[in-house]
Design an enzyme around this catalytic site. Structure first.
Site, short mmCIF file in Angstrom:
data_model
loop_
_atom_site.label_atom_id
_atom_site.label_comp_id
_atom_site.label_asym_id
_atom_site.label_seq_id
_atom_site.Cartn_x
_atom_site.Cartn_y
_atom_site.Cartn_z
N GLU A 18 -0.91 -9.13 -0.34
CA GLU A 18 -2.24 -9.31 -0.06
C GLU A 18 -3.25 -9.28 -1.26
O GLU A 18 -4.15 -10.02 -1.42
CB GLU A 18 -2.58 -8.18 1.10
N GLY A 34 0.64 -4.86 1.33
CA GLY A 34 -0.53 -4.87 0.50
C GLY A 34 -0.38 -5.66 -0.99
O GLY A 34 -1.39 -5.99 -1.64
N GLU A 48 5.19 -4.96 6.88
CA GLU A 48 4.65 -3.86 7.85
C GLU A 48 5.40 -3.88 9.08
O GLU A 48 5.20 -2.80 9.64
CB GLU A 48 3.30 -4.15 7.86
N ALA A 63 0.88 -1.13 0.03
CA ALA A 63 -0.03 -0.14 -0.02
C ALA A 63 0.86 1.17 0.10
O ALA A 63 2.19 1.12 0.30
CB ALA A 63 -0.82 0.01 1.11
N1 CO8 Z 1 4.61 3.29 -0.73
C1 CO8 Z 1 4.99 4.42 -1.39
N2 CO8 Z 1 6.02 4.56 -2.31
C2 CO8 Z 1 6.89 3.35 -2.32
C3 CO8 Z 1 6.69 2.06 -1.85
C4 CO8 Z 1 5.16 1.98 -1.00
N3 CO8 Z 1 5.03 0.97 -0.51
N4 CO8 Z 1 7.46 1.28 -2.32
C5 CO8 Z 1 8.35 1.66 -2.93
N5 CO8 Z 1 8.02 3.10 -3.05
C6 CO8 Z 1 8.88 4.21 -3.85
C7 CO8 Z 1 9.98 4.65 -3.21
O1 CO8 Z 1 9.46 5.60 -2.25
C8 CO8 Z 1 10.81 5.20 -4.40
O2 CO8 Z 1 10.23 6.67 -4.56
P1 CO8 Z 1 11.13 7.83 -4.67
O3 CO8 Z 1 11.95 7.40 -6.00
O4 CO8 Z 1 10.08 9.15 -5.00
O5 CO8 Z 1 12.08 7.90 -3.56
C9 CO8 Z 1 10.38 4.41 -5.33
O6 CO8 Z 1 9.17 3.65 -5.23
C10 CO8 Z 1 11.51 3.12 -5.72
O7 CO8 Z 1 11.64 2.79 -4.19
P2 CO8 Z 1 13.09 2.27 -3.81
O8 CO8 Z 1 14.12 3.57 -4.20
O9 CO8 Z 1 13.06 2.13 -2.26
O10 CO8 Z 1 13.61 1.13 -4.49
P3 CO8 Z 1 14.61 -0.11 -4.02
O11 CO8 Z 1 14.78 -0.93 -5.43
O12 CO8 Z 1 15.68 0.56 -3.44
O13 CO8 Z 1 13.84 -1.02 -2.90
C11 CO8 Z 1 11.80 -2.20 -1.97
C12 CO8 Z 1 12.54 -1.91 -3.26
C13 CO8 Z 1 12.73 -2.94 -1.02
C14 CO8 Z 1 10.54 -2.59 -2.24
C15 CO8 Z 1 11.59 -0.78 -1.20
O14 CO8 Z 1 10.98 0.08 -1.95
C16 CO8 Z 1 10.80 -0.93 0.11
O15 CO8 Z 1 11.03 -1.43 1.10
N6 CO8 Z 1 9.40 -0.51 -0.17
C17 CO8 Z 1 8.23 -0.55 0.92
C18 CO8 Z 1 7.85 -1.89 1.15
C19 CO8 Z 1 6.83 -2.08 2.25
O16 CO8 Z 1 7.02 -1.84 3.30
N7 CO8 Z 1 5.51 -2.50 1.96
C20 CO8 Z 1 4.58 -2.50 2.95
C21 CO8 Z 1 3.72 -1.04 2.95
S1 CO8 Z 1 2.44 -1.00 3.97
C22 CO8 Z 1 1.23 -1.95 3.65
O17 CO8 Z 1 1.30 -2.50 2.37
C23 CO8 Z 1 0.09 -2.14 4.47
C24 CO8 Z 1 -1.28 -2.70 3.59
C25 CO8 Z 1 -2.54 -2.32 4.42
C26 CO8 Z 1 -3.55 -2.22 3.23
C27 CO8 Z 1 -4.95 -1.65 4.03
C28 CO8 Z 1 -5.47 -0.34 3.35
C29 CO8 Z 1 -6.73 0.20 3.92
#
Ligand code: CO8
Length: 257
Positions: free
Chosen positions: A111, A108, A131, A65
């Site tokens: 999910e 998400g 998360e 998400a």
């Molecule tokens: N949300 C927003 N932006 C994201 C997300 C995300 N989940 N994941 C990546 N991005 C963005 C980064 O911020 C980055 O943007 P910018 O260039 O503007 O800084 C761009 O995508 C590229 O990402 P990275 O530079 O981080 O890329 P890497 O290759 O270095 O890393 C990863 C890839 C490991 C996937 C890393 O991006 C990461 O850890 N992402 C977050 C993963 C995460 O924590 N996911 C869980 C999120 S919480 C969730 O999903 C809860 C669900 C509940 C749903 C209920 C809804 C009502």
């Protein structure tokens, strides 16, 4: 409808949705989830569509998400404004949905893949519920669907440590139906989707409903349910056609009737 965060196509009898926010690794914001539901509404209503595929890019199915959208949310906003409802609707569709997953399927994103009926993964896929690293827990079914798919030990490991799981580990533990080389992900998934779409739609919908029933009821209730809908399919012309085609050694010509 002009979509901004997804691409929507039909390929014969298959409806294809491609998540398309590459700059954010397909992070699932409210707009994207809304657009996925609009596309699914269209495919569900379209009598010509027999199976749906949801996919992302080679780098990310979806990295979760959208954290930036959620970060300043308060408890009342999260609890009272039912942001979960559109997510739930994705998991309640009648037509079969295959998730074609390459790259990250996290939070998400994992999910969403689990809301689909099965997952075909590219060999570079990575699954996880990270998360816990953000000070929260999975919120769109991760603790429940993952546990049902892979069992308590691995679900606890993934949800508590936040570590990622390879496609191979995901297949061994039952989360993923098949692994294919990245280059073949879409051709293999579309082949599976076309195979499903070529069957009689009433029997496909009922097979999906019956398998899902196994997660809700006792074995005896599930068996009773299965027998009732098995019997009901003998009221369809497609049952007559399917069995006649077998006896006559020809391909069935199903009419979804
Ligand atoms: N949300 C927003 N932006 C994201 C997300 C995300 N989940 N994941 C990546 N991005 C963005 C980064 O911020 C980055 O943007 P910018 O260039 O503007 O800084 C761009 O995508 C590229 O990402 P990275 O530079 O981080 O890329 P890497 O290759 O270095 O890393 C990863 C890839 C490991 C996937 C890393 O991006 C990461 O850890 N992402 C977050 C993963 C995460 O924590 N996911 C869980 C999120 S919480 C969730 O999903 C809860 C669900 C509940 C749903 C209920 C809804 C009502």
């Amino acid at each position: 409808m002009a979509y901004e965060t997804i691409l929507v196509e039909t390929k014969g009898k298959v409806g294809l949705i491609t998540l398309n926010r590459p700059q954010a690794l397909n992070a699932l914001n409210g707009q994207l989830i809304g657009e996925v539901n609009t596309a699914l509404d269209g495919f569900e209503k379209d009598a010509g569509i027999g199976c749906i595929v949801i996919t992302g890019s080679e780098k990310a199915f979806a990295a979760g998400a959208d954290i930036k959208e959620m970060q300043s949310r308060t408890f009342p906003e999260t609890y009272l404004d039912d942001k979960f409802e559109p997510w739930d609707r994705i998991g309640q569709r009648r037509k079969p949905i295959i998730a074609a997953v390459a790259g990250f399927a996290l939070g998400g994103g994992c999910e969403l893949a689990m809301m689909c009926d099965f997952i075909i993964a590219a060999d570079n896929a990575k699954f996880g519920q990270p998360e816990i690293n953000l000070g929260v827990i999975p919120g769109a079914g991760g603790t429940q669907r993952l546990t049902k798919a892979v069992g308590k030990a691995k679900a606890m490991d993934l949800c508590l440590t936040g570590r990622l799981m390879s496609a191979q580990e995901a297949e061994h533990s039952g989360l993923v139906a098949r692994i294919v080389p990245l280059a073949d992900l879409m051709s293999e998934t579309l082949k599976a989707a076309e195979a499903i779409a070529s069957k009689s739609l009433p029997s496909v919908l009922m097979a999906k409903e019956a398998v899902n029933r196994a997660f809700e009821v006792t074995l005896n209730e599930g068996l009773r349910f299965e027998r009732r809908i098995f019997s009901s399919l003998f009221a369809t012309a497609d049952q007559k056609e399917g069995m006649a085609a077998f006896a006559e050694k020809r391909k069935p010509d199903f009419k979804n009737a």
